[in-house]
Write an enzyme that holds these catalytic residues in place. Structure first.
Site, PDB file in Angstrom:
ATOM      1  NE  ARG A  29     -14.396  -2.103   5.080  1.00 37.62           N
ATOM      2  CZ  ARG A  29     -13.503  -2.175   4.094  1.00 37.62           C
ATOM      3  NH1 ARG A  29     -13.535  -3.202   3.251  1.00 37.62           N
ATOM      4  NH2 ARG A  29     -12.596  -1.247   3.942  1.00 37.62           N
ATOM      5  NE  ARG A  76      -4.396   0.409   1.370  1.00 34.13           N
ATOM      6  CZ  ARG A  76      -5.387  -0.432   1.616  1.00 34.13           C
ATOM      7  NH1 ARG A  76      -5.329  -1.668   1.236  1.00 34.13           N
ATOM      8  NH2 ARG A  76      -6.467   0.001   2.192  1.00 34.13           N
TER       9      ARG A  76
HETATM   10  P1  AP5 Z   1      -9.042  -2.604   2.881  1.00 35.49           P
HETATM   11  O1  AP5 Z   1      -9.941  -3.564   3.518  1.00 35.49           O
HETATM   12  O2  AP5 Z   1      -7.952  -3.093   1.992  1.00 35.49           O
HETATM   13  O3  AP5 Z   1      -9.930  -1.543   2.124  1.00 35.49           O
HETATM   14  P2  AP5 Z   1      -9.733  -0.732   0.745  1.00 35.49           P
HETATM   15  O4  AP5 Z   1      -8.476  -0.807   0.004  1.00 35.49           O
HETATM   16  O5  AP5 Z   1     -10.133   0.624   1.166  1.00 35.49           O
HETATM   17  O6  AP5 Z   1     -10.586  -1.462  -0.238  1.00 35.49           O
HETATM   18  P3  AP5 Z   1     -12.047  -1.933  -0.062  1.00 35.49           P
HETATM   19  O7  AP5 Z   1     -12.079  -3.235   0.666  1.00 35.49           O
HETATM   20  O8  AP5 Z   1     -12.857  -0.798   0.517  1.00 35.49           O
HETATM   21  O9  AP5 Z   1     -12.502  -2.099  -1.568  1.00 35.49           O
HETATM   22  P4  AP5 Z   1     -12.302  -3.304  -2.584  1.00 35.49           P
HETATM   23  O10 AP5 Z   1     -11.449  -2.801  -3.708  1.00 35.49           O
HETATM   24  O11 AP5 Z   1     -11.888  -4.559  -1.898  1.00 35.49           O
HETATM   25  O12 AP5 Z   1     -13.775  -3.428  -3.163  1.00 35.49           O
HETATM   26  P5  AP5 Z   1     -14.912  -4.554  -2.938  1.00 35.49           P
HETATM   27  O13 AP5 Z   1     -14.581  -5.787  -3.690  1.00 35.49           O
HETATM   28  O14 AP5 Z   1     -15.255  -4.676  -1.484  1.00 35.49           O
HETATM   29  O15 AP5 Z   1      -8.348  -1.711   3.983  1.00 35.49           O
HETATM   30  C1  AP5 Z   1      -9.080  -1.150   5.059  1.00 35.49           C
HETATM   31  C2  AP5 Z   1      -8.132  -0.407   6.007  1.00 35.49           C
HETATM   32  O16 AP5 Z   1      -7.171  -1.328   6.568  1.00 35.49           O
HETATM   33  C3  AP5 Z   1      -7.256   0.684   5.355  1.00 35.49           C
HETATM   34  O17 AP5 Z   1      -7.926   1.913   5.272  1.00 35.49           O
HETATM   35  C4  AP5 Z   1      -6.063   0.705   6.332  1.00 35.49           C
HETATM   36  O18 AP5 Z   1      -6.371   1.410   7.489  1.00 35.49           O
HETATM   37  C5  AP5 Z   1      -5.887  -0.738   6.691  1.00 35.49           C
HETATM   38  N1  AP5 Z   1      -4.955  -1.461   5.776  1.00 35.49           N
HETATM   39  C6  AP5 Z   1      -5.256  -2.538   4.986  1.00 35.49           C
HETATM   40  N2  AP5 Z   1      -4.176  -2.947   4.303  1.00 35.49           N
HETATM   41  C7  AP5 Z   1      -3.158  -2.107   4.663  1.00 35.49           C
HETATM   42  C8  AP5 Z   1      -1.795  -2.007   4.277  1.00 35.49           C
HETATM   43  N3  AP5 Z   1      -1.243  -2.852   3.392  1.00 35.49           N
HETATM   44  N4  AP5 Z   1      -1.050  -1.015   4.824  1.00 35.49           N
HETATM   45  C9  AP5 Z   1      -1.570  -0.161   5.733  1.00 35.49           C
HETATM   46  N5  AP5 Z   1      -2.856  -0.197   6.143  1.00 35.49           N
HETATM   47  C10 AP5 Z   1      -3.654  -1.163   5.611  1.00 35.49           C
HETATM   48  O19 AP5 Z   1     -16.134  -3.864  -3.714  1.00 35.49           O
HETATM   49  C11 AP5 Z   1     -16.739  -2.670  -3.197  1.00 35.49           C
HETATM   50  C12 AP5 Z   1     -18.260  -2.753  -3.376  1.00 35.49           C
HETATM   51  O20 AP5 Z   1     -18.584  -2.711  -4.762  1.00 35.49           O
HETATM   52  C13 AP5 Z   1     -18.916  -4.031  -2.850  1.00 35.49           C
HETATM   53  O21 AP5 Z   1     -20.176  -3.723  -2.329  1.00 35.49           O
HETATM   54  C14 AP5 Z   1     -19.049  -4.918  -4.090  1.00 35.49           C
HETATM   55  O22 AP5 Z   1     -20.143  -5.827  -3.955  1.00 35.49           O
HETATM   56  C15 AP5 Z   1     -19.304  -3.883  -5.169  1.00 35.49           C
HETATM   57  N6  AP5 Z   1     -18.752  -4.270  -6.459  1.00 35.49           N
HETATM   58  C16 AP5 Z   1     -17.501  -4.753  -6.692  1.00 35.49           C
HETATM   59  N7  AP5 Z   1     -17.316  -4.989  -8.010  1.00 35.49           N
HETATM   60  C17 AP5 Z   1     -18.506  -4.632  -8.600  1.00 35.49           C
HETATM   61  C18 AP5 Z   1     -18.942  -4.604  -9.943  1.00 35.49           C
HETATM   62  N8  AP5 Z   1     -18.160  -5.017 -10.941  1.00 35.49           N
HETATM   63  N9  AP5 Z   1     -20.187  -4.154 -10.215  1.00 35.49           N
HETATM   64  C19 AP5 Z   1     -20.994  -3.724  -9.224  1.00 35.49           C
HETATM   65  N10 AP5 Z   1     -20.648  -3.741  -7.914  1.00 35.49           N
HETATM   66  C20 AP5 Z   1     -19.404  -4.162  -7.617  1.00 35.49           C
HETATM   67 MG    MG Z   2     -11.568  -5.138   0.088  1.00 32.78          MG
END
Ligand code: AP5
Ligand code: MG
Length: 215
Positions: free
Chosen positions: A162, A88
């Protein structure tokens, strides 16, 4: 396959990773899921990480590398892994390069999932996640609702928003992504590993990845 999934919050990294695991038994490693599990279990790691996560800040690199060094050496990684939300920051990417060299592991690709900001904002406001730390299935009230409202199809636990899905935390997470994580696209481009996939269909993202890997 041994992939890094890059992309802004809400780009669909978790959704695509879960689809890819079904292809060849590669395991999804989501640092976000690991941290949320630790917060729910009330471990020392969880206590330290919670404040950062709720605000939408990144957890310190040292904590993340402590988790990942052990995780990548577990047996289930031998078939392959999908790194979801890691690395990240540039220091995490550099540390990962060193770690993989030490373990004799070669990455196939870093996939940059590129989704427009308005789509991302809509998805994050409508996402729901299984609150069971061991499940954390992802739903969406518009595109992928659970069969029974508010109940996880897979484990029967409540499906909730969340803690980092407040408007303030979402906009801070997007800002943090642009500042700290987007530079990784250039980092992996230099290594000749980046595949950018633009589009809002997860099926199309998975098809593009399969095509690049010759699957
Ligand atoms: P993390 O859990 O990694 O969150 P993020 O990167 O903010 O990503 P998300 O999980 O929010 O999104 P995603 O891309 O996985 O999308 P999703 O598939 O869920 O991190 C959370 C926190 O942890 C960070 O802020 C930090 O504090 C900490 N952290 C984690 N890793 C870290 C690291 N390496 N270093 C430092 N800190 C760290 O999809 C989103 C939504 O859209 C869902 O509802 C899904 O159903 C929908 N969706 C997905 N694809 C489609 C599509 N094609 N069409 C329609 N709907 C869709
Ligand atoms: Mg995710």
């Amino acid at each position: 396959m041994k992939l890094i999934l890059l992309g802004a919050p809400g780009a669909g990294k978790g959704t695509v990773a879960k689809m890819l695991t079904a292809l060849d038994g590669s395991v999804q490693i989501s640092t976000g899921d690991i941290l949320r599990g630790a917060v729910q279990a009330g471990t020392d790691l969880g206590k330290e990480a919670k404040g950062y996560m709720d605000r939408g800040d990144l957890v310190p690199d040292s904590l993340i590398m402590g988790i990942m060094e052990g995780r990548l050496q577990e047996d289930d990684c031998k078939k392959g892994f999908l790194l979801d939300g890691f690395p990240r920051t540039i220091p995490q990417a550099e540390a990962l390069t060193e770690l993989l060299k030490k373990l004799g592991i070669k990455l196939d690709m870093a996939v940059d999932i590129d989704v427009p900001r308005d789509v991302i904002l809509d998805r994050l406001c409508t996402r729901r996640t299984c609150e069971n730390g061991a499940c954390q299935a992802i739903y969406n009230v518009k595109s992928n609702p659970p069969k029974k409202e508010g109940i996880c199809d897979k484990c029967g636990s409540p499906v909730v928003q969340r803690a980092d899905e407040t408007e303030e935390a979402i906009s801070h997470r997007l800002e943090t992504y642009n500042q700290k994580t987007a530079p990784l696209i250039g980092f992996y481009k230099k290594a000749g590993l980046v595949k950018t996939v633009t589009g809002t269909s997860s099926d199309a993202v998975v098809a593009a990845i399969k095509g690049s890997l010759g699957l």
